[in-house]
Design a protein around this motif. Structure first.
Motif, mmCIF file in Angstrom:
data_model
loop_
_atom_site.group_PDB
_atom_site.id
_atom_site.type_symbol
_atom_site.label_atom_id
_atom_site.label_comp_id
_atom_site.label_asym_id
_atom_site.label_seq_id
_atom_site.Cartn_x
_atom_site.Cartn_y
_atom_site.Cartn_z
ATOM 1 N N VAL A 291 0.900 -1.364 -0.189
ATOM 2 C CA VAL A 291 -0.402 -0.050 0.112
ATOM 3 C C VAL A 291 0.953 1.487 -0.135
ATOM 4 O O VAL A 291 0.616 1.848 -0.701
ATOM 5 C CB VAL A 291 -0.930 -0.169 1.247
ATOM 6 C CG1 VAL A 291 -1.192 1.632 1.529
ATOM 7 C CG2 VAL A 291 -2.276 -0.819 0.950
ATOM 8 N N THR A 322 -8.030 4.967 3.156
ATOM 9 C CA THR A 322 -7.583 3.520 3.603
ATOM 10 C C THR A 322 -6.847 3.891 5.083
ATOM 11 O O THR A 322 -6.424 2.683 5.601
ATOM 12 C CB THR A 322 -6.341 3.268 2.206
ATOM 13 O OG1 THR A 322 -7.944 3.136 0.953
ATOM 14 C CG2 THR A 322 -5.996 1.787 2.576
ATOM 15 N N TYR A 341 -12.397 -5.063 2.281
ATOM 16 C CA TYR A 341 -13.126 -5.162 0.880
ATOM 17 C C TYR A 341 -15.250 -4.497 0.782
ATOM 18 O O TYR A 341 -15.024 -3.263 -0.339
ATOM 19 C CB TYR A 341 -13.274 -6.542 0.146
ATOM 20 C CG TYR A 341 -14.073 -6.153 -1.461
ATOM 21 C CD1 TYR A 341 -13.427 -5.230 -2.323
ATOM 22 C CD2 TYR A 341 -15.828 -6.703 -0.864
ATOM 23 C CE1 TYR A 341 -14.760 -5.227 -3.448
ATOM 24 C CE2 TYR A 341 -16.175 -6.310 -1.975
ATOM 25 C CZ TYR A 341 -15.724 -5.437 -3.440
ATOM 26 O OH TYR A 341 -17.088 -5.408 -4.532
ATOM 27 N N ALA A 344 -14.290 -0.924 1.285
ATOM 28 C CA ALA A 344 -14.060 -0.429 0.528
ATOM 29 C C ALA A 344 -15.403 0.162 -0.450
ATOM 30 O O ALA A 344 -15.414 0.984 -0.749
ATOM 31 C CB ALA A 344 -12.861 -0.947 -0.273
ATOM 32 N N ILE A 356 -8.134 -1.189 -4.300
ATOM 33 C CA ILE A 356 -8.366 -2.074 -2.661
ATOM 34 C C ILE A 356 -8.484 -3.967 -3.047
ATOM 35 O O ILE A 356 -7.522 -5.093 -3.218
ATOM 36 C CB ILE A 356 -9.372 -1.887 -2.165
ATOM 37 C CG1 ILE A 356 -8.120 -0.787 -1.153
ATOM 38 C CG2 ILE A 356 -9.740 -3.399 -1.243
ATOM 39 C CD1 ILE A 356 -7.382 -0.469 -0.638
#
Length: 563
Positions: A291, A322, A341, A344, A356
């Motif tokens: 990331v 994030t 997930y 997101a 993601i």
């Protein structure tokens, strides 16, 4: 806990989402570099006969466990007025073919008369691809001038462009007489899609680095000095650019089974990771590190196009969100990736969601890399229409796949404002204005949603128990879309579930989707109809490729400073 299923095609196959996809570990470039490293391929430059004007040829050979392949590159001294990225161009700065084996002098002589003229030439089954590239003129001149002066080029200028040459076409699968896909599809190294083309581009990048150094050496020698050697870190940072226009967009519509297999592999990989019950500390650490490295790419990703500017602003906001999520969640609970997930899905833009979704796969190569072996499609297979299918079943299938199209008012001008056709002058697919240009009679069948809606209406008075065969005897004009619906019934990710001829359609969504599966980064739309990208940026050069650096090269090292 119940098994998490693959995402619904009605969610995945919308153009806005397809046009927000990012490279992943299933992207074809990364599939190739992993294989080359795992199998310990050996690389060598076997010829470099290029003069001080930049004309001549070079050969780069990749030796695998069973076979060798050679990139034969022809360099040209191209006048500026002849340089064009258009498909109809007739001259380029460099032209290439990927040769099956090691070429003889006779092979090179034969190809020297055909490869430089591209479409005007012809090749044989010994050639697997044909391609061409042009210099990024200002950056090329800057690098040659700097090195010839004994200094390294300016890193800021390098990062702003990202490549010294960009390809304008990489042809395979029988183009111009080259080997058909079926001739090589059973070779393990080419089992995944587009591996011939990816190998060609990978070797092309090596040639470009050698050529720019050669030109700098020649310029320095002319003044009695010695050129600097291009720093390997700078060389590695540069990829191969690509300009892609409307010609690529119909590919996804014209190859529904292949497209399904690409998307289905990625969706099964996402499903696999979302179903992981617990994440190990090592997996979490790797994810967090990637990331951070991905944030460098996002910070350096620039575009002047309004659509991409807006998407980048949203993505950068998503990155901040994030960060906050990862500060508050250690990813140590049950089903941590599904939790990430789902968060997101609620909190991020579509661009951020797909970022993601791709990143979640990275720690789990052992679980998901095998899906790459399922991404090809047998082009020789015939999909015969099932004439025994009942009209009732067909009606249900159409409603399941094309409900959005059935509900669309196809009489409204905005819903059929565009028409796809092939330009006689440019020899390229074009998207024209239906009500402003006399193109409707030349329209290509690239609006499956409209055609499915027409089929659905044609079925209105047919009884459920009647058979498809009987219907087609009376209405053969619907054969193509009926067959397509039956294909999508077996391959649920085969169909774009959006209007491809509306006044709001953005062909760059289709281009980006395909290019993300190649592994491209730095998408830079130049309009809603063509895009520039970078391929193999940060990748190890062939002579330094190892299992240690073949995996995560697409993510810049944290030592790099965001621009």
């Amino acid at each position: 806990m119940n098994e998490i299923l693959c995402r619904d095609p009605n969610t995945v196959m919308r153009l806005a989402r397809l046009g927000s996809m990012h490279q992943s570990r299933l992207s074809f470039m990364r599939v190739l570099t992993r294989r080359l490293a795992r199998e310990q391929w050996r690389f060598e430059q076997t010829a470099f006969e290029i003069d001080e004007t930049g004309q001549g040829h070079a050969v780069y050979t990749a030796h695998g466990p069973e076979r060798s392949y050679s990139l034969i590159a022809f360099a040209h001294d191209l006048p500026p007025e002849k340089r064009s990225d258009r498909v109809i161009a007739e001259a380029w700065d460099a032209t290439f073919t990927l040769f099956d084996g090691v070429p003889t002098a006779d092979d090179i002589d034969r190809l020297s008369r055909n490869i430089p003229v591209q479409e005007a030439g012809r090749v044989s089954g010994s050639e697997l691809s044909v391609s061409r590239a042009n210099r990024s003129v200002r950056l090329w001149e800057h690098v040659v001038t700097a090195l010839a002066s004994g200094v390294q080029p300016d890193r800021a200028q390098i990062d702003a462009v990202g490549y010294l040459m960009r390809t304008t076409a990489v042809y395979g699968s029988g183009k111009l007489g080259a080997a058909d896909r079926e001739m090589i599809a059973d070779r393990p190294e080419f089992r995944a899609p587009f591996q011939v083309e990816m190998l060609s581009v990978y070797l092309t990048r090596w040639f470009v680095m050698d050529l720019v150094q050669h030109m700098a050496n020649c310029r320095a020698a002319a003044t009695g000095t010695t050129a600097a050697k291009l720093d390997i870190e700078i060389a590695r940072s540069m990829g191969i650019g690509n300009s892609t226009g409307l010609g690529m967009a119909p590919f996804l519509l014209n190859h529904p089974v292949l497209f399904n297999n690409w998307v289905a592999a990625r969706e099964r990989a996402i499903q696999t990771v979302r179903n992981i019950a617990e994440a190990s500390p090592e997996d979490v650490s790797l994810f967090r590190g990637l990331v951070e490295r991905s944030k460098i790419t996002i910070a350096k990703w620039h575009s002047d196009h309004p659509i991409q500017i807006e998407k980048l602003a949203g993505l950068r906001s998503d990155v901040a969100k994030t960060d906050h999520y990862l500060e508050a969640h250690a990813l140590t609970g049950m089903n941590p990736w599904d939790g990430l997930y789902r968060w997101a899905e609620d909190a991020l833009t579509v661009e951020g969601q797909e970022w993601i979704a791709s990143l979640m796969l990275e720690p789990y190569g052992a679980l998901v890399d095998g899906y790459a072996e399922e991404m090809s499609a047998d082009n020789t297979a015939t999909f015969r229409i099932s004439g025994a299918m009942t009209i009732g079943d067909l009606r249900g299938l159409l409603h399941e796949i094309y409900s959005w199209a059935i509900e669309t008012d196809w009489q409204a001008p905005q819903n059929k404002a565009r028409a796809w056709y092939v330009s006689e002058e440019k020899l390229e697919p074009r998207l024209g204005e239906r009500f402003e240009e006399p193109i409707e009679e030349y329209e290509q069948p690239l609006a499956p949603g409209r055609d499915a809606a027409m089929l659905y209406r044609a079925l209105a008075h047919w009884p459920d128990e009647a058979q498809v065969a009987e219907f087609l005897l009376r209405h053969p004009e619907h054969r193509h879309v009926l067959r397509r619906a039956q294909i999508v019934g077996r391959a649920p990710y085969a169909e774009i579930r959006d209007n491809t001829i509306s006044d709001r359609v953005l062909p760059i969504d289709m281009l980006r989707c395909k290019l993300s599966f190649f592994g491209a980064t730095q998408f830079d739309p130049r309009s809603d109809r063509w895009v520039r990208i970078c391929m193999y940026g940060n990748a190890p050069l062939p002579f330094e490729l190892t299992s240690e650096n073949a995996e995560f090269w697409v993510f810049p090292n944290l030592q790099e400073t965001a621009a």
